[in-house]
Design an enzyme around this catalytic site. Sequence first.
Site, PDB file in Angstrom:
ATOM      1  N   CYS A  34      42.056  33.985  47.060  1.00  0.00           N
ATOM      2  CA  CYS A  34      40.886  33.232  46.583  1.00  0.00           C
ATOM      3  C   CYS A  34      40.769  31.882  47.292  1.00  0.00           C
ATOM      4  CB  CYS A  34      40.959  33.044  45.073  1.00  0.00           C
ATOM      5  SG  CYS A  34      42.474  32.250  44.507  1.00  0.00           S
ATOM      6  N   HIS A 312      43.606  29.509  40.448  1.00  0.00           N
ATOM      7  CA  HIS A 312      42.575  30.312  41.089  1.00  0.00           C
ATOM      8  C   HIS A 312      41.568  29.359  41.731  1.00  0.00           C
ATOM      9  CE1 HIS A 312      40.014  33.744  41.703  1.00  0.00           C
ATOM     10  NE2 HIS A 312      39.081  33.309  40.879  1.00  0.00           N
TER      11      HIS A 312
END
Length: 368
Positions: A34, A312
């Site tokens: 990510c 994330h």
Amino acid sequence: MVMGAAGSKLEKALGDQFPEGERYFGLENFGNTCYCNSVLQALYFCLPFREQLLEYYANNKTGGEAEDNLLTCLADLFTQISSQKKKTGVIAPKRFVQRVKKQNELFRSYMHQDAHEFLNFLLNELVDILEKENAAKTSPEISSSSEKIANGPSHPQGNGVRKEPVSTWVHKCFQGILTNETRCLRCETVTARDETFFDLSLDIEQNSSITSCLKNFSSTETLNAEDKFFCDKCCSLQEAQKRMKIKKPPNILVIHLKRFKYIEQLGRYKKLSYRVVFPLELKLSNTIDNADCEYSLFAVVVHVGSGPNHGHYVSLVKSHNHWLFFDDENVEMIDESMIQTFFGSTQEYSSNTDHGYILFYERLGGRS
């Protein structure tokens, strides 16, 4: 992979508000990639960068005999996205991610990586490749000047005469110049040293704003006691005042908020969830001689999570006056008012862990 209902919902939301040729594709995650996907989306919607990359691809199409590098893989990925028949969907940036891992062992593991480190690495690599290509075109014997832009400001330029490095289109997009000024308090002589940068890394404080962070960045600091400055004119150590100013603002201003701080007592890095307001329109009035320099926010890489070693990354991107939210494969339209939910928290411990981490601003042409 098909986005199904989510894809058609986005198609509907996009409606006729976006140009026919614009594409909004999610990127598949290959196990903790990510950090890479969020930065790629920000760069894809950095139009001057995207245009140059697509042009590079068009001019350098080869029959596959040339060896892949990060630049060709990135150009190929952006071309793949921009030439899709559908407006929305998902693309797997497999070739690009494999190349990143092959090139840099730091990104080989499946551990959480830092998006800012990745952005630095990527831009430096692109510059390297372009400089080598330019050098090969002008004179096959001359090797690349390899002017790398390290983390934050670098490259002091002394008074020695040196050949100006080849400026690539990556420099034209992102490079700015800082001036480090030191004034001797005894003889008043000012020593100025220029440094180039691709991004500004700013220290942050609770309940602050980008404007105040920039003000602190260029505030005057007194050098005294054991930090005295060696003045060439006085030929001795003297008390001095030092400040950093932006001499030449870049076309694309990238601001990295230092959200990860090493805490001595803990013996580890801690994430600062401080509330730092970043405006949609930014004026560089305190840090620069030319106060008319104005920027508009077009992308934000957001770190989600409470610590530096896990979490994330997602990105917010502005395209044709509308904001979109990219979370790996998922893409959705969001309201501009949602941006403020990523400023940070006024409490030390908060359930909201989504914080703006890297900001991308585009310079507005000649407006005051």
